[in-house]
Write a protein that holds these residues in place. Structure first.
Motif, PDB file in Angstrom:
ATOM      1  N   SER A   9       0.926  -1.253   0.028  1.00  0.00           N
ATOM      2  CA  SER A   9       0.019  -0.025   0.071  1.00  0.00           C
ATOM      3  C   SER A   9       0.909   1.341  -0.038  1.00  0.00           C
ATOM      4  O   SER A   9       1.778   1.188   0.856  1.00  0.00           O
ATOM      5  CB  SER A   9      -1.003  -0.126   1.175  1.00  0.00           C
ATOM      6  OG  SER A   9      -0.124   0.042   2.480  1.00  0.00           O
ATOM      7  N   ASP A  36       5.661   0.689   3.568  1.00  0.00           N
ATOM      8  CA  ASP A  36       5.131  -0.740   3.578  1.00  0.00           C
ATOM      9  C   ASP A  36       6.344  -1.448   2.710  1.00  0.00           C
ATOM     10  O   ASP A  36       6.675  -2.728   3.151  1.00  0.00           O
ATOM     11  CB  ASP A  36       3.928  -0.941   2.679  1.00  0.00           C
ATOM     12  CG  ASP A  36       3.145  -2.230   3.147  1.00  0.00           C
ATOM     13  OD1 ASP A  36       3.281  -2.771   4.074  1.00  0.00           O
ATOM     14  OD2 ASP A  36       2.163  -2.772   2.213  1.00  0.00           O
ATOM     15  N   VAL A  96       4.942  -3.047  15.919  1.00  0.00           N
ATOM     16  CA  VAL A  96       3.881  -1.935  15.590  1.00  0.00           C
ATOM     17  C   VAL A  96       4.206  -1.359  14.095  1.00  0.00           C
ATOM     18  O   VAL A  96       3.285  -1.170  13.313  1.00  0.00           O
ATOM     19  CB  VAL A  96       3.934  -0.900  16.607  1.00  0.00           C
ATOM     20  CG1 VAL A  96       2.822   0.187  16.162  1.00  0.00           C
ATOM     21  CG2 VAL A  96       3.287  -1.373  17.983  1.00  0.00           C
ATOM     22  N   SER A  99       3.126  -4.118  11.594  1.00  0.00           N
ATOM     23  CA  SER A  99       1.608  -4.324  11.398  1.00  0.00           C
ATOM     24  C   SER A  99       0.782  -2.933  10.821  1.00  0.00           C
ATOM     25  O   SER A  99      -0.325  -2.992  10.271  1.00  0.00           O
ATOM     26  CB  SER A  99       1.126  -4.875  12.662  1.00  0.00           C
ATOM     27  OG  SER A  99       1.314  -3.651  13.569  1.00  0.00           O
ATOM     28  N   ASP A 100       1.598  -1.631  11.249  1.00  0.00           N
ATOM     29  CA  ASP A 100       0.642  -0.592  10.996  1.00  0.00           C
ATOM     30  C   ASP A 100       1.752   0.552  10.645  1.00  0.00           C
ATOM     31  O   ASP A 100       1.680   1.587  11.212  1.00  0.00           O
ATOM     32  CB  ASP A 100      -0.158  -0.032  12.132  1.00  0.00           C
ATOM     33  CG  ASP A 100      -1.136   1.049  11.637  1.00  0.00           C
ATOM     34  OD1 ASP A 100      -1.176   1.476  10.402  1.00  0.00           O
ATOM     35  OD2 ASP A 100      -1.898   1.497  12.590  1.00  0.00           O
ATOM     36  N   TYR A 102       1.854   3.005   8.542  1.00  0.00           N
ATOM     37  CA  TYR A 102       1.380   4.353   8.062  1.00  0.00           C
ATOM     38  C   TYR A 102       0.533   4.909   9.125  1.00  0.00           C
ATOM     39  O   TYR A 102      -0.001   6.085   9.046  1.00  0.00           O
ATOM     40  CB  TYR A 102       0.594   4.360   6.888  1.00  0.00           C
ATOM     41  CG  TYR A 102       1.191   3.917   5.589  1.00  0.00           C
ATOM     42  CD1 TYR A 102       2.567   4.639   5.190  1.00  0.00           C
ATOM     43  CD2 TYR A 102       1.121   2.749   4.890  1.00  0.00           C
ATOM     44  CE1 TYR A 102       3.136   4.208   3.966  1.00  0.00           C
ATOM     45  CE2 TYR A 102       1.875   2.164   3.836  1.00  0.00           C
ATOM     46  CZ  TYR A 102       2.841   2.996   3.516  1.00  0.00           C
ATOM     47  OH  TYR A 102       3.741   2.513   2.160  1.00  0.00           O
ATOM     48  N   GLY A 103       0.255   4.184  10.195  1.00  0.00           N
ATOM     49  CA  GLY A 103      -0.337   4.393  11.179  1.00  0.00           C
ATOM     50  C   GLY A 103       0.033   4.738  12.590  1.00  0.00           C
ATOM     51  O   GLY A 103       1.173   5.583  12.842  1.00  0.00           O
ATOM     52  N   GLU A 104      -0.113   3.728  13.626  1.00  0.00           N
ATOM     53  CA  GLU A 104       0.643   3.670  14.756  1.00  0.00           C
ATOM     54  C   GLU A 104       2.186   3.369  14.924  1.00  0.00           C
ATOM     55  O   GLU A 104       2.574   3.640  15.790  1.00  0.00           O
ATOM     56  CB  GLU A 104      -0.099   2.378  15.627  1.00  0.00           C
ATOM     57  CG  GLU A 104      -1.454   2.654  15.862  1.00  0.00           C
ATOM     58  CD  GLU A 104      -1.841   3.924  17.074  1.00  0.00           C
ATOM     59  OE1 GLU A 104      -1.072   4.213  17.844  1.00  0.00           O
ATOM     60  OE2 GLU A 104      -2.724   4.754  16.308  1.00  0.00           O
ATOM     61  N   GLY A 105       2.551   2.901  13.769  1.00  0.00           N
ATOM     62  CA  GLY A 105       3.991   2.812  13.709  1.00  0.00           C
ATOM     63  C   GLY A 105       4.871   3.795  12.922  1.00  0.00           C
ATOM     64  O   GLY A 105       5.973   3.775  12.649  1.00  0.00           O
TER      65      GLY A 105
END
Length: 130
Positions: A9, A36, A96, A99-100, A102-105
């Motif tokens: 993504s 990603d 983290v 798994s994420d 673009y967000g929590e990571g």
């Protein structure tokens, strides 16, 4: 989102560097993390070494060390500014980022020295993340 390789993504609202770092310049301070594609290349992260808050960085600096089972790498910041926040959650649990990313990571938040750093849009980044 731009879809390139299977399961890769590339959010269109972000900007990207050739070193597979994303930057959200729509907020202040700007938020940085790894893409990603970078996560796939590194594999499962096991250690993240973060810099000190209030550290000044120049584009091209490598203030973050990322260690996976496959390799040790660095995050090359594509912008200049002052680090205002580090995501201690990713230091405590590097998974983290996997798994994420673009967000929590997210990894760093930086007050930018310049208003519009030279970064690629999602379409341009998709071309190099093949």
């Amino acid at each position: 989102m731009t879809e390139n390789a299977p399961n890769l993504s590339i959010p269109e609202n972000l900007k990207y560097s050739e070193d597979h770092v994303w930057v959200d310049t729509s907020v202040s301070p700007a938020v940085l993390g790894i893409t990603d594609y970078a996560v796939e290349q590194l594999g499962d992260l096991v250690f993240v070494d973060l810099p000190e808050v209030d550290t000044d960085v120049q584009a091209g600096d490598e203030p973050v060390e990322l260690e996976s089972a496959k390799a040790i790498s660095t995050l090359v910041v594509p912008v200049s500014g002052t680090i205002r926040y580090v995501n201690s959650a990713v230091a405590d649990d590097p998974e983290v980022i996997n798994s994420d990313p673009y967000g929590e990571g997210w990894i760093l938040k930086i007050d930018l020295d310049e208003d519009s750093p030279e970064l690629m849009d999602a379409e341009g980044y998709a071309e190099i993340a093949k």
